[in-house]
Design an enzyme around this catalytic site. Structure first.
Site, PDB file in Angstrom:
ATOM      1  N   ARG A 141       0.826  -1.211   0.000  1.00 46.50           N
ATOM      2  CA  ARG A 141       0.000   0.000   0.000  1.00 46.50           C
ATOM      3  C   ARG A 141       0.856   1.256   0.000  1.00 46.50           C
ATOM      4  O   ARG A 141       0.518   2.246  -0.661  1.00 46.50           O
ATOM      5  CB  ARG A 141      -0.947  -0.024   1.205  1.00 46.50           C
ATOM      6  N   TYR A 187      -6.247  -1.420  -6.858  1.00 45.02           N
ATOM      7  CA  TYR A 187      -5.610  -2.588  -6.235  1.00 45.02           C
ATOM      8  C   TYR A 187      -4.997  -2.268  -4.872  1.00 45.02           C
ATOM      9  O   TYR A 187      -4.873  -1.134  -4.481  1.00 45.02           O
ATOM     10  CB  TYR A 187      -4.639  -3.290  -7.167  1.00 45.02           C
ATOM     11  N   GLU A 188      -4.663  -3.349  -4.167  1.00 44.99           N
ATOM     12  CA  GLU A 188      -4.213  -3.295  -2.764  1.00 44.99           C
ATOM     13  C   GLU A 188      -5.275  -2.679  -1.849  1.00 44.99           C
ATOM     14  O   GLU A 188      -4.963  -1.987  -0.885  1.00 44.99           O
ATOM     15  CB  GLU A 188      -2.894  -2.537  -2.636  1.00 44.99           C
ATOM     16  N   GLY A 189      -6.526  -2.946  -2.142  1.00 44.46           N
ATOM     17  CA  GLY A 189      -7.631  -2.395  -1.373  1.00 44.46           C
ATOM     18  C   GLY A 189      -8.111  -1.123  -2.015  1.00 44.46           C
ATOM     19  O   GLY A 189      -7.381  -0.134  -2.068  1.00 44.46           O
TER      20      GLY A 189
END
Length: 596
Positions: free
Chosen positions: A295, A439-441
């Site tokens: 993140r 992406y990555e949340g």
């Protein structure tokens, strides 16, 4: 063709003058990171990113990856460029020396990440995923696992991935179906399908080490039953050589909007031999080591793509002749002036510049907090850094990636119609940038994580430390005449954030939809206040250096001008954000679902 020049001067200002990394030489990784060594690393990184990686960016996007006989082939030139990356020892820059790494600060690794993404985002993702995988193995692996995998991964001979989501579950990982059946020898048979796996397969390394989330039969339901496994693409023989395929295959390559040169794979695991990483049913805890690393890396992608887009837009704006300046011809010998004279073009470029330079300072500060959490001898200092880092990570990931898209769009706009044409490269920057808020949340998940988990964590200790950090700076500079413009504006913005925090406490608990409707706005409000803090402090340092006759006068004056722009053209957005937060959820939730 687009170009790229590594912003070494601004990075050096931040590392040496503003943050003064030498003050951290009591931490092991900083002990040998002298200014001369840091500068040498930066200069070499600039050379390889500008001259090796960047020229492959546009052709790599055009060619993309392809799947042949079950194996992924990367674009022309990527293998040769990767070999230069390996020879330069870049992968192990921040790795643990006990396992073959060079032990440099994580802060320096983040800087390298920026340069690589700006030069060639798709290429940078291959070693980027490996970095996250090594962090998880280093944190949670047994000594046997560390010695088996880390040296090869630090040497970039093996790469790594993270395998989380599946076709049916998205971010709700409690629904995943991938199974891990125990074997008699302590290993597991991993079976299932994972999607959206960046760098899932390629021809750059001799092996790919997958970190895979799966459920051991009989474990708890939901996320409490998830475990994490190391699953090599190819088996590893006792002597360390590469063996046969391990039941790992590529189902397909995703056809996607951007980052074409990176292989986004559907991965199939057919009774693949896997090895538990960490504890049974504690896989999410172990995977979060990699996810938090990722993140922060994605946050950097946001301003890294903005940097290269901005550079090309600024060059174009100085070269493109069109129209006359509103205040009279600036280039009277020609039929028109360069478009850089027009206020609206400058508005876009100044907005980008203020974002990029502020974001870079925030990211480097976050990198320093990472190093403090891992190495500082004082537990209180480590805990404070850990709390601040946990609080700010979703803010950085969300705000920087949203603004990265906006910055790429503004840069494209400076080109007019030419920005829409492929050969200039601007449309690629915009396409590539759009993945980062997802992406990555997704960024909505980041905002909910901020207000639902990070704010109340440990009785609100992190947000109190955050408020104290900024208020202490304000109090220390209230009587500084050189800061007279910035301090009152920053204090008002901080007050808005504090009032919004109180509103959330009072209204979010009474009606959770109020919290959900406010989350995005609250995150952006915190981001702007944070950036305001760093811009004010950078301006303080620039003025201090100018008064002392130190540094590059033009560079420092430009820093002050950009600070002025931020405080008068961007920070005022905090007022509108507070109004939006306090508007509540009624109009957001008012329509019936079918009315949309």
């Amino acid at each position: 063709m687009p170009t790229y020049s590594a912003p070494v001067k601004d990075i050096k200002f931040l590392l040496h003058e503003y943050f003064n990394l030498q003050q951290y030489n009591n931490l092991p990784s900083f002990a040998e990171a002298t200014p001369d060594l840091i500068d040498a690393i930066l200069e070499e990184a600039a050379k390889v990113t500008e001259n090796v990686f960047q020229p492959l960016n546009l052709p790599g996007d055009e060619q993309g990856c392809r799947l042949e006989n079950g194996k992924v082939i990367t674009p022309d030139g990527f293998k040769e460029a990767y070999n230069q990356y390996v020879e330069g020892g870049w992968q192990g820059l921040t790795g643990d020396p006990e396992y073959g790494g060079q032990g440099m600060p994580q802060t320096l690794g983040l800087v390298l990440n920026e340069l690589m993404v700006s030069a060639n985002w798709g290429f940078a993702m291959y070693p980027g995923l490996t970095k996250g995988a090594t962090e998880s193995i280093h944190t949670w692996g047994t000594e046997e696992q560390k010695h088996k995998y880390l040296p090869k991964m630090y040497a970039a001979e093996w790469s790594g991935t993270m395998n989380l989501t599946e076709p049916h579950c998205g971010t709700d990982l409690g629904l995943l179906r991938t199974k891990a059946e125990p074997n008699d020898d302590g290993s597991y048979k991993i079976s299932g399908t994972k999607i959206f796996i960046s760098a899932g397969d390629h021809d750059l390394t001799e092996n790919v080490i997958h970190l895979v989330l799966a459920k051991i039969p009989g474990g708890p339901e939901g996320v409490k039953g998830i475990s994490l496994f190391i699953v090599p693409r190819n088996k590893i023989n006792d002597d360390g050589s590469i063996g046969d395929n391990n039941g790992v295959s590529v189902g397909s390559l995703e056809e996607k909007m951007g980052i074409h040169s990176n292989a986004t794979c559907v991965m199939n695991f057919d009774e693949a031999e896997g090895y538990l990483l960490g504890q049974e049913h504690k896989g999410m805890r172990a995977m979060f080591t990699m996810m938090n690393e990722a993140r922060l890396g994605v946050a950097i992608q946001g301003y890294a793509i903005a940097e290269v887009a901005q550079q090309n837009a600024a060059i174009y704006a100085n070269d493109r002749i069109q129209g006359r300046a509103l205040t009279g011809a600036k280039n009277p010998d020609a039929k028109a002036d360069p478009i850089i004279v027009h206020p609206d073009v400058r508005r876009m470029l100044m907005t980008n510049r203020a974002f990029i330079e502020g974001a870079r300072a925030m990211a480097i500060w976050a990198g320093i907090q990472v190093d403090i959490t891992r190495q500082h001898p004082d537990e209180a200092a480590k805990n404070k850094a850990e709390e601040l880092l946990a609080l700010i990570t979703p803010v950085l990931k969300s705000y920087m990636t949203d603004q990265g898209v906006e910055a790429a769009s503004r840069a494209l706009q400076c080109f007019g119609g030419h920005g829409y044409i492929r050969e200039w490269g601007m449309e690629q920057f915009l396409r590539d940038s759009r993945i980062a808020p997802i992406y990555e949340g997704t960024n909505g998940i980041q905002a909910m994580d901020l207000i639902g988990r990070k704010l109340p964590a440990n009785g609100g200790a992190a947000i109190r430390a955050y408020f104290e950090m900024i208020q202490t700076f304000i109090d220390a500079n209230k009587d500084n005449d050189a800061m007279g413009t910035y301090i009152p504006l920053l204090e008002k913005a901080l007050g808005r954030l504090q009032a919004a925090s109180m509103w959330l406490m009072q209204n979010g608990m009474a009606n959770p939809d109020n919290a959900g409707a406010a989350a995005h706005y609250y995150l952006n409000l915190m981001a702007l206040v944070t950036m305001g803090y760093f811009w004010a402090d950078m301006a303080r340092k620039a003025r201090e250096m100018l008064d002392a006759g130190e540094g590059d006068t033009a560079f420092l004056n430009n820093k002050l001008t950009t600070a002025d722009f931020f405080f008068h053209h961007i920070l005022p957005e905090t007022s509108a954000l507070k109004v939006k937060i306090e508007a509540g959820a009624d109009s957001v939730m008012g329509l019936d679902a079918g009315a949309f």
